[in-house]
Scaffold this motif. Structure first.
Motif, PDB file in Angstrom:
ATOM      1  N   PRO A   1       0.807  -1.214   0.000  1.00  0.00           N
ATOM      2  CA  PRO A   1       0.000   0.000   0.000  1.00  0.00           C
ATOM      3  C   PRO A   1       0.845   1.271   0.000  1.00  0.00           C
ATOM      4  O   PRO A   1       2.019   1.246   0.405  1.00  0.00           O
ATOM      5  N   SER A   2       0.237   2.364  -0.436  1.00  0.00           N
ATOM      6  CA  SER A   2       0.897   3.669  -0.394  1.00  0.00           C
ATOM      7  C   SER A   2       1.314   3.979   1.039  1.00  0.00           C
ATOM      8  O   SER A   2       0.534   3.781   1.978  1.00  0.00           O
ATOM      9  N   GLY A   3       2.551   4.424   1.211  1.00  0.00           N
ATOM     10  CA  GLY A   3       3.038   4.772   2.542  1.00  0.00           C
ATOM     11  C   GLY A   3       3.586   3.603   3.328  1.00  0.00           C
ATOM     12  O   GLY A   3       4.002   3.750   4.482  1.00  0.00           O
ATOM     13  N   SER A   4       3.619   2.411   2.715  1.00  0.00           N
ATOM     14  CA  SER A   4       4.089   1.231   3.464  1.00  0.00           C
ATOM     15  C   SER A   4       5.609   1.178   3.564  1.00  0.00           C
ATOM     16  O   SER A   4       6.148   0.378   4.335  1.00  0.00           O
ATOM     17  N   GLY A   5       6.306   1.998   2.767  1.00  0.00           N
ATOM     18  CA  GLY A   5       7.763   2.050   2.905  1.00  0.00           C
ATOM     19  C   GLY A   5       8.535   1.506   1.722  1.00  0.00           C
ATOM     20  O   GLY A   5       9.730   1.229   1.832  1.00  0.00           O
ATOM     21  N   LYS A   6       7.885   1.393   0.575  1.00  0.00           N
ATOM     22  CA  LYS A   6       8.560   0.794  -0.586  1.00  0.00           C
ATOM     23  C   LYS A   6       9.731   1.664  -1.060  1.00  0.00           C
ATOM     24  O   LYS A   6      10.826   1.159  -1.303  1.00  0.00           O
ATOM     25  N   THR A   7       9.491   2.967  -1.181  1.00  0.00           N
ATOM     26  CA  THR A   7      10.562   3.867  -1.626  1.00  0.00           C
ATOM     27  C   THR A   7      11.684   3.910  -0.596  1.00  0.00           C
ATOM     28  O   THR A   7      12.877   3.918  -0.935  1.00  0.00           O
ATOM     29  N   THR A   8      11.308   3.895   0.682  1.00  0.00           N
ATOM     30  CA  THR A   8      12.308   3.888   1.751  1.00  0.00           C
ATOM     31  C   THR A   8      13.163   2.620   1.668  1.00  0.00           C
ATOM     32  O   THR A   8      14.393   2.672   1.798  1.00  0.00           O
TER      33      THR A   8
ATOM     34  N   GLN B   1      11.227   8.027  -9.151  1.00  0.00           N
ATOM     35  CA  GLN B   1       9.852   8.514  -9.336  1.00  0.00           C
ATOM     36  C   GLN B   1       9.866   9.917  -9.940  1.00  0.00           C
ATOM     37  O   GLN B   1       9.126  10.228 -10.852  1.00  0.00           O
TER      38      GLN B   1
ATOM     39  N   HIS C   1       3.030  -0.321  -8.347  1.00  0.00           N
ATOM     40  CA  HIS C   1       1.629  -0.516  -7.963  1.00  0.00           C
ATOM     41  C   HIS C   1       0.892  -1.299  -9.046  1.00  0.00           C
ATOM     42  O   HIS C   1      -0.291  -1.574  -8.912  1.00  0.00           O
TER      43      HIS C   1
HETATM   44  N1  LIG Z   1      12.675  11.357   5.063  1.00  0.00           N
HETATM   45  C1  LIG Z   1      11.654  10.897   5.771  1.00  0.00           C
HETATM   46  N2  LIG Z   1      11.544  11.164   7.084  1.00  0.00           N
HETATM   47  C2  LIG Z   1      10.519  10.692   7.806  1.00  0.00           C
HETATM   48  N3  LIG Z   1       9.525   9.943   7.318  1.00  0.00           N
HETATM   49  C3  LIG Z   1       9.582   9.647   6.014  1.00  0.00           C
HETATM   50  C4  LIG Z   1      10.627  10.101   5.173  1.00  0.00           C
HETATM   51  N4  LIG Z   1      10.412   9.636   3.911  1.00  0.00           N
HETATM   52  C5  LIG Z   1       9.268   8.922   3.980  1.00  0.00           C
HETATM   53  N5  LIG Z   1       8.779   8.924   5.227  1.00  0.00           N
HETATM   54  C6  LIG Z   1       7.550   8.241   5.702  1.00  0.00           C
HETATM   55  O1  LIG Z   1       7.777   6.856   5.617  1.00  0.00           O
HETATM   56  C7  LIG Z   1       6.599   6.197   5.175  1.00  0.00           C
HETATM   57  C8  LIG Z   1       6.920   5.361   3.955  1.00  0.00           C
HETATM   58  O2  LIG Z   1       7.189   6.225   2.848  1.00  0.00           O
HETATM   59  P1  LIG Z   1       7.587   5.646   1.441  1.00  0.00           P
HETATM   60  O3  LIG Z   1       7.755   6.809   0.509  1.00  0.00           O
HETATM   61  O4  LIG Z   1       8.733   4.717   1.592  1.00  0.00           O
HETATM   62  O5  LIG Z   1       6.268   4.815   1.080  1.00  0.00           O
HETATM   63  P2  LIG Z   1       5.830   4.105  -0.283  1.00  0.00           P
HETATM   64  O6  LIG Z   1       5.360   2.735   0.079  1.00  0.00           O
HETATM   65  O7  LIG Z   1       6.922   4.192  -1.299  1.00  0.00           O
HETATM   66  O8  LIG Z   1       4.610   5.001  -0.710  1.00  0.00           O
HETATM   67  P3  LIG Z   1       3.960   5.322  -2.166  1.00  0.00           P
HETATM   68  O9  LIG Z   1       3.461   4.017  -2.710  1.00  0.00           O
HETATM   69  O10 LIG Z   1       2.862   6.255  -1.802  1.00  0.00           O
HETATM   70  O11 LIG Z   1       5.030   5.970  -3.023  1.00  0.00           O
HETATM   71  C9  LIG Z   1       5.562   7.274   4.908  1.00  0.00           C
HETATM   72  O12 LIG Z   1       4.670   7.305   6.017  1.00  0.00           O
HETATM   73  C10 LIG Z   1       6.368   8.543   4.809  1.00  0.00           C
HETATM   74  O13 LIG Z   1       5.642   9.646   5.285  1.00  0.00           O
END
Ligand SMILES: Nc1ncnc2c1ncn2[C@@H]1O[C@H](COP(=O)(O)OP(=O)(O)OP(=O)(O)O)[C@@H](O)[C@H]1O
Length: 186
Positions: A14-21, A58, A166
């Motif tokens: 899901p969006s916000g689950s941390g994939k980009t992190t 992205q 996604h």
């Molecule tokens: N630099 C940061 N500092 C603190 N929190 C962060 C940082 N970058 C991202 N986050 C938080 O970490 C969580 C995961 O973010 P991330 O971008 O990894 O999600 P995602 O799964 O890639 O989302 P999406 O599918 O929407 O792109 C989110 O709640 C975001 O707000």
């Protein structure tokens, strides 16, 4: 998670689950608070992965005033290929992503999806052993997406490729799918 050369891994969730992190951790842009990420190479174990990774991000990371050809060739050239070889590889990759006619155009004149395809061409000709892509087809229509994923996965044959997506049809074409949810990979 262990990934071998030749594997392509889709990261879904899901969006916000941390994939980009997670991708930023794999690529050495962020350091983990716990755990360890390392890359086994023929020359030994590497703990700082950043120099070994090519990216499709992205937000498209291209030099907007330079031509498509310059943008695509630059990565391979800066990694040590001579200019002629880098240009030859770039021309072929640009054709594969369907931008042949736009090769001499400044990237700023391209659409978002076309610029994204230029970024993909640059990543696939990179000789770096790891390719990390964050939503590489997010701005592409279905037909172009399929074609670009063909190009990405063809280059994946001798690399570690991790694709955040996604799009289930993109995930289905990878050799493995991992899901991030509730801060866990499964
Ligand atoms: N630099 C940061 N500092 C603190 N929190 C962060 C940082 N970058 C991202 N986050 C938080 O970490 C969580 C995961 O973010 P991330 O971008 O990894 O999600 P995602 O799964 O890639 O989302 P999406 O599918 O929407 O792109 C989110 O709640 C975001 O707000």
């Amino acid at each position: 998670m262990d990934v071998s050369a030749g594997e392509s891994v889709a990261v879904v969730g899901p969006s916000g689950s941390g994939k980009t992190t997670f991708l930023a951790l794999l690529g050495g842009l962020l350091q983990p608070l716990a755990g360890r990420i390392h890359l086994e190479t023929p020359h030994g174990t590497v703990n700082r992965t950043a120099a070994h990774v090519s990216w499709v991000l992205q937000t498209v990371n291209v030099l907007s005033d330079r031509s498509v050809l310059d943008n695509v060739a630059l990565g391979a050239f800066s990694d040590g290929l001579d200019r002629t070889t880098a240009n030859d590889h770039a021309v072929r990759a640009i054709d594969r992503v369907g931008l042949g006619e736009m090769s001499s155009w400044p990237v700023r004149t391209l659409s978002g999806g076309e610029a994204q395809r230029a970024a993909i061409a640059r990543a696939v000709i990179s000789e770096r052993p790891v390719l990390l892509a964050d939503e590489p087809t997010g701005q592409l229509d279905e037909h172009t997406s399929r074609h670009v994923v063909d190009t990405l996965l063809r280059s994946a044959e001798d690399k570690i490729t991790v694709i955040v997506t996604h799009d289930n049809s993109v995930a289905a074409r990878c050799s493995r799918v991992v899901r991030l949810s509730g801060r866990r990979l499964s």
